[in-house]
Design a protein around this motif. Sequence first.
Motif, PDB file in Angstrom:
ATOM      1  N   GLY A   1     -26.512 -76.610 -36.895  1.00 44.99           N
ATOM      2  CA  GLY A   1     -26.827 -77.420 -38.037  1.00 44.99           C
ATOM      3  C   GLY A   1     -27.453 -78.686 -37.889  1.00 44.99           C
ATOM      4  O   GLY A   1     -28.041 -79.003 -37.034  1.00 44.99           O
ATOM      5  N   ASP A   2     -26.811 -79.800 -38.520  1.00 46.53           N
ATOM      6  CA  ASP A   2     -27.254 -80.889 -38.513  1.00 46.53           C
ATOM      7  C   ASP A   2     -26.038 -81.830 -37.852  1.00 46.53           C
ATOM      8  O   ASP A   2     -25.022 -82.227 -38.420  1.00 46.53           O
ATOM      9  CB  ASP A   2     -27.344 -81.808 -39.868  1.00 46.53           C
ATOM     10  CG  ASP A   2     -28.363 -83.089 -39.595  1.00 46.53           C
ATOM     11  OD1 ASP A   2     -28.270 -83.557 -38.559  1.00 46.53           O
ATOM     12  OD2 ASP A   2     -28.497 -83.675 -40.942  1.00 46.53           O
ATOM     13  N   PRO A   3     -26.067 -81.842 -36.409  1.00 42.44           N
ATOM     14  CA  PRO A   3     -25.080 -82.263 -35.843  1.00 42.44           C
ATOM     15  C   PRO A   3     -24.596 -83.877 -35.753  1.00 42.44           C
ATOM     16  O   PRO A   3     -25.528 -84.619 -35.753  1.00 42.44           O
ATOM     17  CB  PRO A   3     -25.341 -82.007 -34.207  1.00 42.44           C
ATOM     18  CG  PRO A   3     -26.675 -81.970 -34.172  1.00 42.44           C
ATOM     19  CD  PRO A   3     -27.240 -81.427 -35.441  1.00 42.44           C
TER      20      PRO A   3
ATOM     21  N   SER B   1     -19.148 -77.759 -30.112  1.00 46.59           N
ATOM     22  CA  SER B   1     -19.615 -78.421 -31.055  1.00 46.59           C
ATOM     23  C   SER B   1     -19.451 -77.450 -32.315  1.00 46.59           C
ATOM     24  O   SER B   1     -19.767 -76.341 -32.455  1.00 46.59           O
ATOM     25  CB  SER B   1     -21.003 -78.913 -31.181  1.00 46.59           C
ATOM     26  OG  SER B   1     -21.024 -80.078 -29.991  1.00 46.59           O
ATOM     27  N   PRO B   2     -19.229 -78.124 -33.692  1.00 45.28           N
ATOM     28  CA  PRO B   2     -19.060 -77.204 -34.806  1.00 45.28           C
ATOM     29  C   PRO B   2     -20.378 -76.599 -35.139  1.00 45.28           C
ATOM     30  O   PRO B   2     -21.423 -77.128 -34.832  1.00 45.28           O
ATOM     31  CB  PRO B   2     -18.621 -78.352 -36.095  1.00 45.28           C
ATOM     32  CG  PRO B   2     -18.494 -79.659 -35.162  1.00 45.28           C
ATOM     33  CD  PRO B   2     -19.010 -79.667 -33.771  1.00 45.28           C
ATOM     34  N   VAL B   3     -20.068 -75.403 -35.595  1.00 44.63           N
ATOM     35  CA  VAL B   3     -21.327 -74.535 -36.056  1.00 44.63           C
ATOM     36  C   VAL B   3     -21.399 -74.467 -37.498  1.00 44.63           C
ATOM     37  O   VAL B   3     -20.427 -74.451 -38.255  1.00 44.63           O
ATOM     38  CB  VAL B   3     -21.262 -73.232 -35.384  1.00 44.63           C
ATOM     39  CG1 VAL B   3     -21.402 -73.004 -33.969  1.00 44.63           C
ATOM     40  CG2 VAL B   3     -20.033 -72.373 -35.890  1.00 44.63           C
ATOM     41  N   SER B   4     -22.663 -74.339 -37.877  1.00 47.10           N
ATOM     42  CA  SER B   4     -22.850 -74.249 -39.334  1.00 47.10           C
ATOM     43  C   SER B   4     -24.423 -73.901 -39.380  1.00 47.10           C
ATOM     44  O   SER B   4     -24.946 -73.189 -38.542  1.00 47.10           O
ATOM     45  CB  SER B   4     -22.613 -75.626 -40.220  1.00 47.10           C
ATOM     46  OG  SER B   4     -23.722 -76.496 -39.759  1.00 47.10           O
ATOM     47  N   TYR B   5     -24.821 -74.023 -40.810  1.00 48.70           N
ATOM     48  CA  TYR B   5     -26.362 -73.571 -40.996  1.00 48.70           C
ATOM     49  C   TYR B   5     -26.957 -74.168 -41.843  1.00 48.70           C
ATOM     50  O   TYR B   5     -26.382 -74.618 -42.854  1.00 48.70           O
ATOM     51  CB  TYR B   5     -26.459 -71.927 -41.031  1.00 48.70           C
ATOM     52  CG  TYR B   5     -25.637 -71.227 -42.272  1.00 48.70           C
ATOM     53  CD1 TYR B   5     -26.162 -71.277 -43.644  1.00 48.70           C
ATOM     54  CD2 TYR B   5     -24.354 -71.102 -41.918  1.00 48.70           C
ATOM     55  CE1 TYR B   5     -25.368 -71.044 -44.447  1.00 48.70           C
ATOM     56  CE2 TYR B   5     -23.301 -70.763 -43.064  1.00 48.70           C
ATOM     57  CZ  TYR B   5     -24.186 -70.596 -44.404  1.00 48.70           C
ATOM     58  OH  TYR B   5     -23.456 -70.252 -45.280  1.00 48.70           O
TER      59      TYR B   5
ATOM     60  N   ARG C   1     -41.371 -86.340 -44.802  1.00 48.89           N
ATOM     61  CA  ARG C   1     -40.352 -85.706 -44.166  1.00 48.89           C
ATOM     62  C   ARG C   1     -40.472 -84.122 -44.372  1.00 48.89           C
ATOM     63  O   ARG C   1     -40.571 -83.852 -45.709  1.00 48.89           O
ATOM     64  CB  ARG C   1     -38.857 -86.015 -44.343  1.00 48.89           C
ATOM     65  CG  ARG C   1     -38.656 -87.195 -43.818  1.00 48.89           C
ATOM     66  CD  ARG C   1     -37.045 -87.714 -44.030  1.00 48.89           C
ATOM     67  NE  ARG C   1     -36.714 -88.925 -43.522  1.00 48.89           N
ATOM     68  CZ  ARG C   1     -35.580 -89.273 -43.302  1.00 48.89           C
ATOM     69  NH1 ARG C   1     -34.664 -88.800 -43.719  1.00 48.89           N
ATOM     70  NH2 ARG C   1     -35.306 -90.674 -42.913  1.00 48.89           N
ATOM     71  N   ARG C   2     -40.120 -83.235 -43.585  1.00 46.27           N
ATOM     72  CA  ARG C   2     -40.152 -81.762 -43.837  1.00 46.27           C
ATOM     73  C   ARG C   2     -38.542 -81.235 -44.422  1.00 46.27           C
ATOM     74  O   ARG C   2     -37.824 -81.897 -43.648  1.00 46.27           O
ATOM     75  CB  ARG C   2     -40.443 -80.939 -42.778  1.00 46.27           C
ATOM     76  CG  ARG C   2     -40.532 -79.420 -43.167  1.00 46.27           C
ATOM     77  CD  ARG C   2     -41.178 -78.681 -41.881  1.00 46.27           C
ATOM     78  NE  ARG C   2     -40.246 -78.824 -40.887  1.00 46.27           N
ATOM     79  CZ  ARG C   2     -40.651 -78.240 -39.542  1.00 46.27           C
ATOM     80  NH1 ARG C   2     -41.653 -77.345 -39.480  1.00 46.27           N
ATOM     81  NH2 ARG C   2     -39.677 -78.104 -38.347  1.00 46.27           N
ATOM     82  N   GLU C   3     -38.603 -80.721 -45.607  1.00 48.36           N
ATOM     83  CA  GLU C   3     -37.449 -80.341 -46.107  1.00 48.36           C
ATOM     84  C   GLU C   3     -36.319 -79.608 -45.006  1.00 48.36           C
ATOM     85  O   GLU C   3     -36.846 -78.675 -44.494  1.00 48.36           O
ATOM     86  CB  GLU C   3     -37.457 -79.653 -47.133  1.00 48.36           C
ATOM     87  CG  GLU C   3     -36.317 -79.782 -48.291  1.00 48.36           C
ATOM     88  CD  GLU C   3     -36.364 -78.618 -49.487  1.00 48.36           C
ATOM     89  OE1 GLU C   3     -37.263 -78.760 -50.124  1.00 48.36           O
ATOM     90  OE2 GLU C   3     -35.321 -78.196 -49.619  1.00 48.36           O
ATOM     91  N   GLY C   4     -35.184 -80.037 -44.934  1.00 45.69           N
ATOM     92  CA  GLY C   4     -34.338 -79.190 -44.156  1.00 45.69           C
ATOM     93  C   GLY C   4     -34.354 -79.734 -42.409  1.00 45.69           C
ATOM     94  O   GLY C   4     -33.564 -79.305 -41.751  1.00 45.69           O
ATOM     95  N   ASP C   5     -35.480 -80.490 -42.096  1.00 46.52           N
ATOM     96  CA  ASP C   5     -35.370 -81.129 -40.779  1.00 46.52           C
ATOM     97  C   ASP C   5     -34.123 -81.867 -40.437  1.00 46.52           C
ATOM     98  O   ASP C   5     -33.781 -82.846 -41.439  1.00 46.52           O
ATOM     99  CB  ASP C   5     -36.738 -81.966 -40.570  1.00 46.52           C
ATOM    100  CG  ASP C   5     -37.940 -81.243 -39.873  1.00 46.52           C
ATOM    101  OD1 ASP C   5     -37.580 -80.075 -39.328  1.00 46.52           O
ATOM    102  OD2 ASP C   5     -38.883 -81.595 -40.122  1.00 46.52           O
ATOM    103  N   ILE C   6     -33.720 -81.771 -39.264  1.00 45.89           N
ATOM    104  CA  ILE C   6     -32.645 -82.724 -39.017  1.00 45.89           C
ATOM    105  C   ILE C   6     -33.289 -83.871 -37.953  1.00 45.89           C
ATOM    106  O   ILE C   6     -34.360 -83.550 -37.522  1.00 45.89           O
ATOM    107  CB  ILE C   6     -31.556 -82.086 -38.147  1.00 45.89           C
ATOM    108  CG1 ILE C   6     -32.074 -81.240 -36.833  1.00 45.89           C
ATOM    109  CG2 ILE C   6     -31.110 -80.852 -38.984  1.00 45.89           C
ATOM    110  CD1 ILE C   6     -31.100 -80.889 -36.030  1.00 45.89           C
TER     111      ILE C   6
END
Length: 335
Positions: A127-129, A138-142, A289-294
Amino acid sequence: MLVTGGAGYIGSHTVVTLIEKGYTPIIIDDFRNANQDVIERLSKITGEEIIYFNVACQDSFRLKGVFGQFPIEGVIHFAADKAVGESVEKPLKYFENNFGGLTSILELVQEFEVKNFVFSSSCTVYGDPEVIPVTEESPVSYNSPYGFTKKVCEEMIEQFVASCPIVKATLLRYFNPVGAHESGLIGEEPDGKPNNLLPFITQTAAGVRKELTVFGDDYDTPDGTCIRDYIHVVDLAEAHVAALENAMNSTENLMVFNVGTGKGSSVLEMIKTFEEETGIELPYKIGPRREGDIKEIYANTDKVNQTLNWESRKTINEAIATSWKFEKYIRELRK
Ligand code: WQD
């Protein structure tokens, strides 16, 4: 060695590496996201006849015929849909293909007692770490349906191996694959508008696209653009063979590795390197910015370096040079 999605971008490079290392890959691909002429080009590179079957992973009946026809030492499962944006529009397509394909492959792995299984996972599971570089702990997400499928597929495999301990599974979490084979005959050929940075850059340089938009330069990074860990696809291909060979000698039945370089590069650095490497001035503008980019992600690669005795060797310059070579080749071929 059975390779699902073996005609795709990472799959095709892995097929070359497998042949170089003395294995006999058997490709399963339904060519929904790859061109059938990849097979001929793989033959050209390797000098070998390529064994392939035009079958979808969900087609258990025909797949079973393939499993029954050859002794299968291991399966590398690449076949999946992978466009983040599309997955937001069509989540069910991603569930059907990514979960359905994995389920039917695992059924056959169990039935035919295949001992090794390597799965294409992604750094998208982080995800966005909050802490960088990310380790396997590291924690996982999406943050997209696509990322959700990768996370759930990892869990499906974990539960499957718990019930079927003769199978040793390795989850490879790729960072951002770039580059092409040095022959320039295989590489990333997006279907329509590219989603990823490097194909967008090479298509812009080739005149297919008018200009590149850099998605935001107001991030909290040294030059304001996002940072990623760009890993050469040939190095990535080698990591698959290292994973298989490690699993053959390991007692663990679930292993997870980050496959990256451990170094981050910004979008502007990638553009600059492209310009230096090719001598072409790239038309680009800064956009929103592109939506969802980290903002930033790169790998801690200690575990993969030590356990698989693998490390990335190729540079970003080599990745860019080979991608550009492939772009020119494919433009000619598709004329
Ligand atoms: C890289 C950087 C963009 C295009 C990828 C895969 C995803 C997952 C993780 C596989 C970002 C910027 C891009 C453009 C730009 N991997 N960019 N202009 O977002 O890291 O995601 O890796 O499982 O599936 O898509 O990679 O190549 O899309 O973008 O400025 O036209 O380039 O904003 O910072 P990303 P990407």
